[in-house]
Design an enzyme around this catalytic site. Structure first.
Site, PDB file in Angstrom:
ATOM      1  N   ARG A 104       1.064  -0.757  -0.240  1.00  0.00           N
ATOM      2  CA  ARG A 104      -0.034   0.133  -0.022  1.00  0.00           C
ATOM      3  C   ARG A 104       0.835   0.882  -0.032  1.00  0.00           C
ATOM      4  O   ARG A 104       1.313   1.235   0.890  1.00  0.00           O
ATOM      5  CB  ARG A 104      -1.201   0.142   1.045  1.00  0.00           C
ATOM      6  CG  ARG A 104      -2.005   1.323   1.462  1.00  0.00           C
ATOM      7  CD  ARG A 104      -2.907   1.049   2.092  1.00  0.00           C
ATOM      8  NE  ARG A 104      -4.099   0.917   1.778  1.00  0.00           N
ATOM      9  CZ  ARG A 104      -4.955   0.887   2.069  1.00  0.00           C
ATOM     10  NH1 ARG A 104      -5.219   1.846   3.394  1.00  0.00           N
ATOM     11  NH2 ARG A 104      -6.045   0.403   2.025  1.00  0.00           N
ATOM     12  N   HIS A 131      -7.635   0.677  -6.524  1.00  0.00           N
ATOM     13  CA  HIS A 131      -7.492  -0.317  -5.782  1.00  0.00           C
ATOM     14  C   HIS A 131      -8.258  -1.603  -5.755  1.00  0.00           C
ATOM     15  O   HIS A 131      -9.109  -1.887  -5.204  1.00  0.00           O
ATOM     16  CB  HIS A 131      -8.627   0.628  -4.091  1.00  0.00           C
ATOM     17  CG  HIS A 131      -8.191   0.078  -2.811  1.00  0.00           C
ATOM     18  ND1 HIS A 131      -7.546  -1.187  -2.884  1.00  0.00           N
ATOM     19  CD2 HIS A 131      -8.908   0.337  -1.748  1.00  0.00           C
ATOM     20  CE1 HIS A 131      -7.771  -0.820  -1.123  1.00  0.00           C
ATOM     21  NE2 HIS A 131      -9.068  -0.083  -0.820  1.00  0.00           N
ATOM     22  N   GLN A 134     -10.377  -3.397  -3.635  1.00  0.00           N
ATOM     23  CA  GLN A 134     -11.365  -3.490  -3.041  1.00  0.00           C
ATOM     24  C   GLN A 134     -12.470  -3.233  -4.093  1.00  0.00           C
ATOM     25  O   GLN A 134     -13.782  -3.654  -3.803  1.00  0.00           O
ATOM     26  CB  GLN A 134     -11.286  -1.985  -2.819  1.00  0.00           C
ATOM     27  CG  GLN A 134     -12.802  -1.069  -2.356  1.00  0.00           C
ATOM     28  CD  GLN A 134     -13.106  -1.853  -0.947  1.00  0.00           C
ATOM     29  OE1 GLN A 134     -12.297  -1.844  -0.066  1.00  0.00           O
ATOM     30  NE2 GLN A 134     -14.096  -1.780  -1.165  1.00  0.00           N
ATOM     31  N   ASP A 216     -17.358   6.873  -1.669  1.00  0.00           N
ATOM     32  CA  ASP A 216     -16.143   6.921  -0.779  1.00  0.00           C
ATOM     33  C   ASP A 216     -15.834   8.158  -0.206  1.00  0.00           C
ATOM     34  O   ASP A 216     -15.930   9.428  -0.528  1.00  0.00           O
ATOM     35  CB  ASP A 216     -15.086   6.570  -1.681  1.00  0.00           C
ATOM     36  CG  ASP A 216     -13.916   6.375  -1.200  1.00  0.00           C
ATOM     37  OD1 ASP A 216     -13.844   6.100   0.063  1.00  0.00           O
ATOM     38  OD2 ASP A 216     -12.471   6.073  -2.069  1.00  0.00           O
ATOM     39  N   CYS A 256     -16.546   1.662   0.730  1.00  0.00           N
ATOM     40  CA  CYS A 256     -15.296   1.178   0.742  1.00  0.00           C
ATOM     41  C   CYS A 256     -14.488   0.811   2.101  1.00  0.00           C
ATOM     42  O   CYS A 256     -13.679   0.027   2.652  1.00  0.00           O
ATOM     43  CB  CYS A 256     -13.977   1.067  -0.521  1.00  0.00           C
ATOM     44  SG  CYS A 256     -13.789   2.702   0.376  1.00  0.00           S
ATOM     45  N   ARG A 284     -13.394  -8.962   1.600  1.00  0.00           N
ATOM     46  CA  ARG A 284     -12.537  -8.518   1.762  1.00  0.00           C
ATOM     47  C   ARG A 284     -11.309  -9.560   1.919  1.00  0.00           C
ATOM     48  O   ARG A 284     -10.418 -10.324   1.378  1.00  0.00           O
ATOM     49  CB  ARG A 284     -11.569  -6.951   2.391  1.00  0.00           C
ATOM     50  CG  ARG A 284     -12.955  -6.393   1.348  1.00  0.00           C
ATOM     51  CD  ARG A 284     -11.942  -5.289   0.267  1.00  0.00           C
ATOM     52  NE  ARG A 284     -10.011  -5.063  -0.009  1.00  0.00           N
ATOM     53  CZ  ARG A 284      -9.891  -3.877   0.988  1.00  0.00           C
ATOM     54  NH1 ARG A 284      -9.974  -3.126   0.885  1.00  0.00           N
ATOM     55  NH2 ARG A 284      -8.612  -4.734   0.968  1.00  0.00           N
TER      56      ARG A 284
HETATM   57  N1  NVA Z   1      -9.720   6.806  -1.730  1.00  0.00           N
HETATM   58  C1  NVA Z   1      -9.525   6.464  -0.427  1.00  0.00           C
HETATM   59  C2  NVA Z   1      -9.619   5.130   0.043  1.00  0.00           C
HETATM   60  C3  NVA Z   1      -9.416   4.440   1.562  1.00  0.00           C
HETATM   61  C4  NVA Z   1      -9.958   3.020   2.072  1.00  0.00           C
HETATM   62  C5  NVA Z   1      -8.157   6.686  -0.125  1.00  0.00           C
HETATM   63  O1  NVA Z   1      -7.856   6.564  -1.045  1.00  0.00           O
HETATM   64  O2  NVA Z   1      -7.897   7.275   1.538  1.00  0.00           O
HETATM   65  N1   CP Z   2     -11.255  -0.451   2.248  1.00  0.00           N
HETATM   66  C1   CP Z   2      -9.617  -0.563   3.084  1.00  0.00           C
HETATM   67  O1   CP Z   2      -8.734  -0.254   2.266  1.00  0.00           O
HETATM   68  O2   CP Z   2      -9.485  -0.096   4.181  1.00  0.00           O
HETATM   69  P1   CP Z   2      -8.461   0.664   4.901  1.00  0.00           P
HETATM   70  O3   CP Z   2      -7.956   1.852   4.144  1.00  0.00           O
HETATM   71  O4   CP Z   2      -9.289  -0.478   6.176  1.00  0.00           O
HETATM   72  O5   CP Z   2      -7.540  -1.088   4.354  1.00  0.00           O
END
Ligand code: NVA
Ligand code: CP
Length: 302
Positions: A104, A131, A134, A216, A256, A284
């Site tokens: 990540r 992502h 997701q 989101d 998500c 997930r």
């Molecule tokens: N779009 C959000 C998703 C979090 C799971 C982010 O990147 O923070």
């Molecule tokens: N939806 C998602 O990826 O959540 P986290 O940021 O908690 O991993």
């Protein structure tokens, strides 16, 4: 041999995604019956996080244990990556010590470079651009509740972020329609648009007749400096009960997570009867177990 990676949703063909869904069903069913399934015994997953996480960490770590393997958690702050070790060097070293890696991070270019130097499969656990894990869970969840997503309409309301970009790839791959409504100034980059999507100025119009409404956070991780400005700009892009009424009666709501009630979604929607966000989060775990199995062992049936 160059390993397979899952860095974007379209890295897998539709047939491969269908295979993952079939395996997910099988793995989930066994898991719910408390039947041991340890195909990844003695295998190790390394998880590198440069941003916080609850679901992604929990699902990968628990999933790897449930498949009989082990998971190692590395956060930038307490690894040499945080002190400037080149990602290519880190990938060389880490991939000699494990069987699969989840990353990540920030820009997609970082994970692309990491994967280019890795001896083992690399999974995108979220970047600024995508992502894919997701949307794997989201499409699976939709199909679990409502059957094939092909030919359906998904409405994306809000930011043109990593999750939206991944829905765009999924729409093309699975041939469903994606209605997108973003505030002015936050539109999807034109090169990401495809023939399965349509952009709407008015979010209510985007939601009209949809089978699934999804959104989101207004501010994704890494963009916190824009928080106040975004709060103002996104005011009219909240998924509320009126917007859900514009969608089909049997429409589902997904997010998500984590969610901000009163911002991108009204509490009555996310906590209401059309919301499947907890199933979505749980899936997930199951979809990623199928993904780990596929990347480490190839196509299994059973
Ligand atoms: N779009 C959000 C998703 C979090 C799971 C982010 O990147 O923070
Ligand atoms: N939806 C998602 O990826 O959540 P986290 O940021 O908690 O991993």
């Amino acid at each position: 041999m160059t390993p397979r990676h899952f860095l974007q949703f379209r890295d897998f063909t539709r047939e491969e995604h269908e295979h993952l869904f079939a395996r997910t069903r099988w793995i989930k069913d066994r898991f719910k019956r408390y039947e041991r399934y340890w195909p990844l015994e003695d295998r190790t997953l390394a998880m590198i996080f440069e941003k916080p996480s609850t679901r992604t960490r929990m699902s990968f770590e628990a999933g790897m244990h449930q498949l009989g393997g082990a998971a190692i958690y590395l956060y930038t702050r307490d690894s040499q990556l945080g002190r400037g070790e080149p990602v290519e060097d880190a990938a060389q070293v880490i991939s000699r010590m494990c069987d699969v890696i989840m990353v990540r991070t920030f820009e997609q270019d970082i994970i692309d470079r990491f994967a280019g130097s890795s001896r083992v499969p690399v999974i995108n656990g979220l970047t600024n651009e995508y992502h894919p894990c997701q949307i794997l869970a989201d499409v699976y969840t939709y199909q679990e509740h409502r059957g094939p997503i092909r030919g359906r309409t998904v409405a994306w309301i809000g930011d043109s972020n990593n999750v939206c970009n991944t829905w765009l790839q999924a729409a093309q791959l699975f041939d469903f329609k994606l209605n997108i409504s973003t505030p002015p100034g936050y539109e999807v980059e034109s090169e990401r648009l495809n023939s399965n999507c349509e952009s709407f100025r008015d979010p209510m119009t985007a939601a009209r007749g949809a089978d699934l409404v999804t959104t989101d956070v207004w501010t994704s991780m890494g963009f916190e400096a824009e928080n106040e400005e975004r709060r103002r700009d996104f005011q009219d892009w909240q998924v509320d009960a009126d917007m859900m009424r514009a969608a089909k009666k049997e429409a589902l709501f997904m997010h998500c997570l984590p969610a901000h009630r009163g911002e991108e979604v009204a509490a009555e929607v996310i906590d209401g009867p059309q919301s499947v966000v907890w199933d979505e989060a749980e899936n997930r775990l199951h979809t990623q177990k199928a993904l780990l199995e596929f990347l480490v062992l190839g196509k299994l049936s059973g």
